[in-house]
Design a protein around this motif. Sequence first.
Motif, short mmCIF file in Angstrom:
data_model
loop_
_atom_site.label_atom_id
_atom_site.label_comp_id
_atom_site.label_asym_id
_atom_site.label_seq_id
_atom_site.Cartn_x
_atom_site.Cartn_y
_atom_site.Cartn_z
N LYS A 234 30.35 -43.19 -3.27
CA LYS A 234 29.17 -43.59 -2.51
C LYS A 234 28.42 -42.35 -2.04
O LYS A 234 29.01 -41.30 -1.79
N ALA A 235 27.10 -42.49 -1.91
CA ALA A 235 26.27 -41.39 -1.44
C ALA A 235 26.18 -41.41 0.07
O ALA A 235 26.33 -42.45 0.71
N LEU A 236 25.93 -40.23 0.64
CA LEU A 236 25.71 -40.14 2.08
C LEU A 236 24.52 -39.23 2.34
O LEU A 236 24.47 -38.10 1.86
N GLN A 237 23.53 -39.76 3.05
CA GLN A 237 22.38 -38.97 3.45
C GLN A 237 22.80 -38.06 4.59
O GLN A 237 23.15 -38.53 5.67
N ALA A 238 22.79 -36.75 4.35
CA ALA A 238 23.37 -35.81 5.30
C ALA A 238 22.34 -35.15 6.21
O ALA A 238 22.71 -34.49 7.18
N GLY A 239 21.05 -35.28 5.90
CA GLY A 239 20.02 -34.69 6.73
C GLY A 239 18.66 -35.05 6.20
O GLY A 239 18.50 -35.28 4.99
N THR A 240 17.67 -35.12 7.08
CA THR A 240 16.31 -35.47 6.65
C THR A 240 15.29 -34.58 7.35
O THR A 240 15.50 -34.11 8.47
N SER A 241 14.17 -34.37 6.66
CA SER A 241 13.04 -33.63 7.21
C SER A 241 11.77 -34.38 6.83
O SER A 241 11.61 -34.74 5.66
N HIS A 242 10.89 -34.60 7.79
CA HIS A 242 9.75 -35.48 7.57
C HIS A 242 8.42 -34.76 7.78
O HIS A 242 8.22 -34.07 8.79
N PHE A 243 7.54 -34.91 6.82
CA PHE A 243 6.15 -34.52 6.99
C PHE A 243 5.43 -35.74 7.55
O PHE A 243 5.31 -36.76 6.87
N LEU A 244 4.98 -35.63 8.79
CA LEU A 244 4.41 -36.80 9.49
C LEU A 244 2.90 -36.89 9.37
O LEU A 244 2.30 -37.82 9.93
N GLY A 245 2.29 -35.93 8.66
CA GLY A 245 0.84 -35.95 8.55
C GLY A 245 0.19 -35.85 9.92
O GLY A 245 0.62 -35.07 10.78
N GLN A 246 -0.84 -36.66 10.15
CA GLN A 246 -1.51 -36.70 11.46
C GLN A 246 -1.28 -38.04 12.16
O GLN A 246 -1.96 -38.37 13.14
N ASN A 247 -0.29 -38.79 11.67
CA ASN A 247 -0.07 -40.14 12.20
C ASN A 247 0.20 -40.16 13.70
O ASN A 247 -0.39 -40.95 14.45
N PHE A 248 1.12 -39.31 14.15
CA PHE A 248 1.46 -39.32 15.58
C PHE A 248 0.39 -38.63 16.41
O PHE A 248 0.14 -39.00 17.56
N ALA A 249 -0.27 -37.62 15.83
CA ALA A 249 -1.38 -36.98 16.54
C ALA A 249 -2.50 -37.98 16.81
O ALA A 249 -3.09 -38.00 17.89
N LYS A 250 -2.79 -38.83 15.82
CA LYS A 250 -3.84 -39.84 16.01
C LYS A 250 -3.37 -40.92 16.98
O LYS A 250 -4.16 -41.41 17.80
N ALA A 251 -2.10 -41.30 16.90
CA ALA A 251 -1.60 -42.34 17.79
C ALA A 251 -1.64 -41.90 19.25
O ALA A 251 -1.87 -42.72 20.15
N PHE A 252 -1.44 -40.59 19.50
CA PHE A 252 -1.41 -40.10 20.88
C PHE A 252 -2.60 -39.19 21.20
O PHE A 252 -2.61 -38.52 22.22
N ASP A 253 -3.60 -39.20 20.29
CA ASP A 253 -4.85 -38.48 20.49
C ASP A 253 -4.61 -36.99 20.80
O ASP A 253 -5.14 -36.44 21.77
N VAL A 254 -3.82 -36.36 19.95
CA VAL A 254 -3.53 -34.93 20.11
C VAL A 254 -4.45 -34.14 19.19
O VAL A 254 -4.26 -34.10 17.97
N LYS A 255 -5.47 -33.52 19.78
CA LYS A 255 -6.44 -32.75 19.02
C LYS A 255 -6.43 -31.29 19.49
O LYS A 255 -5.99 -30.99 20.60
N PHE A 256 -6.97 -30.43 18.62
CA PHE A 256 -7.10 -29.03 19.01
C PHE A 256 -8.44 -28.50 18.51
O PHE A 256 -9.02 -29.00 17.55
N LEU A 257 -8.92 -27.49 19.19
CA LEU A 257 -10.16 -26.83 18.81
C LEU A 257 -9.83 -25.74 17.79
O LEU A 257 -9.10 -24.79 18.11
N ASN A 258 -10.31 -25.88 16.55
CA ASN A 258 -9.98 -24.90 15.52
C ASN A 258 -10.83 -23.63 15.67
O ASN A 258 -11.63 -23.50 16.61
N LYS A 259 -10.66 -22.69 14.74
CA LYS A 259 -11.35 -21.40 14.84
C LYS A 259 -12.86 -21.53 14.71
O LYS A 259 -13.60 -20.64 15.12
N GLU A 260 -13.29 -22.64 14.13
CA GLU A 260 -14.73 -22.89 14.01
C GLU A 260 -15.25 -23.72 15.17
O GLU A 260 -16.35 -24.28 15.11
N SER A 261 -14.43 -23.86 16.22
CA SER A 261 -14.79 -24.63 17.43
C SER A 261 -15.03 -26.10 17.13
O SER A 261 -15.86 -26.76 17.76
N GLN A 262 -14.29 -26.63 16.14
CA GLN A 262 -14.35 -28.06 15.82
C GLN A 262 -13.03 -28.72 16.22
O GLN A 262 -11.95 -28.12 16.09
N LEU A 263 -13.12 -29.96 16.68
CA LEU A 263 -11.91 -30.69 17.05
C LEU A 263 -11.23 -31.28 15.83
O LEU A 263 -11.89 -31.90 14.98
#
Length: 491
Positions: A234-263
């Motif tokens: 049998k297989a066993l998943q021993a560890g995971t790493s997730h690329f979450l995209g911007q899903n949680f940032a959008k859900a919690f409205d986490v924005k930042f001002l980039n170097k071009e002063s855009q949100l």
Amino acid sequence: MAKEITSRSENYSQWYNDIVVKAGLADYSAVRGCMVIKPYGYAIWEKMRDQLDRMFKETGHQNAYFPLFIPKSFFSREAAHVEGFAKECAVVTHYRLKNDPDGKGVVVDDEAKLEEELVVRPTSETIIWNTYKSWIQSYRDLPILINQWANVVRWEMRTRLFLRTAEFLWQEGHTAHATMQEAVEEAERMINVYATFAREWMAMPVVIGKKSESERFAGAVDTYSIEALMQDGKALQAGTSHFLGQNFAKAFDVKFLNKESQLEYVWATSWGVSTRLMGALVMTHSDDNGLVLPPKLAPTQVVFVPIYKSEEELNAVTGVVARLRAELHANGITTHYDDRDNYKPGFKFAEYEMRGVPVRVAIGPKDIEKGTAEVARRDTLQKQFVPQEQLVSTIATLLHDIQNNLYNRALEFREQNTVKVDSYDEFKKVISEKGGFVLAHWDGTAETEAFIKEETKATIRCIPLDAPKEEGKCIVTGKPSTQRAIFAVAY
């Protein structure tokens, strides 16, 4: 003691439980679905934790701690996430008890109902991203590279010690980045950290790959995993790493001002391993005589057992052992001297064999006369007599050899139990009769994946990152496929 262990061939599941309990790793708890991690088991977990912690810090991460309790409303903000965890959540509804008016102990105080229920942490994305909102305003605040060591609760109905319990220990990394590329690189970096730890410290060969859409973490864009093969196929998943995209940032409205002063919304990852690694360690290396530990994770790497009949003989052996232990300690090798007088040497030999101590050294009066010691290695159970002046160098080499042998033995097992198939009939035959990793073409649809799982209980463990492109046809539908996926029945 080995007679107390059910053999792997007779009942693998019971063999596993016997070793976990009899080797002193864990015990059952009065709380249904939970376990007690005993000192010896916790010492192994500490070795795992400390090494992983060093590896995290070497890659720029810092440790922090976030609350155990999460407002229920937080889980409603990311739809896929709440759907993935809703059935596993333990919920706190009241904050006080009172004496039962009828004198029958204590009862929940109905007047102490919380205004909003609190979920006991199943994972921390929601509480952490709510916090990151106040930490992040500008690109100068990024990246945030945070890890926490914690316990989590996922209300499992069918539990097994270490492998699946209602409460378990783990680490969870949560990072925030200014670009998608940085976040993807972080997710890939951390799955490779896990793979390095599994291979070099646990002596456990693993495959790195991407999960199918159906097997991804709830709320992730991509999930990477390391997959290991246990001795029962049998297989066993021993560890995971997730690329979450911007899903949680959008859900919690986490924005930042980039170097071009855009949100912009922040890009995110999360990654984790748990005490499930303890179960993987047991099932990868142990045998019908008990636990087998790779030297790098053994709390005690060498145990000395004196052979004597009189107090005078014991004193003589103790003096020799003290000198040898000091030399071993100076070389970074951990030892234990078992001079208990209420157990015979044969009992001690069996006990340390059961507990998986990599090397055992027995010394008695005759050995002192000859200037030798009997050295036994746990992985092969072979013994040899070694001159005492060569003991330190011999043991240092032996520990290295044991670590490598355990890895190579597990790798050979995996290779012998990895099969390519090109038809569904062949697939079903291998899964039902042999198990192991089955490499097969798949058309990429969730419908086909679900059909295979329903019929065979096998799931797509991952699509290996290093697998070559290969034109083929799905074993079920015959539709075109460009790469084989790894299927297996899994824990």
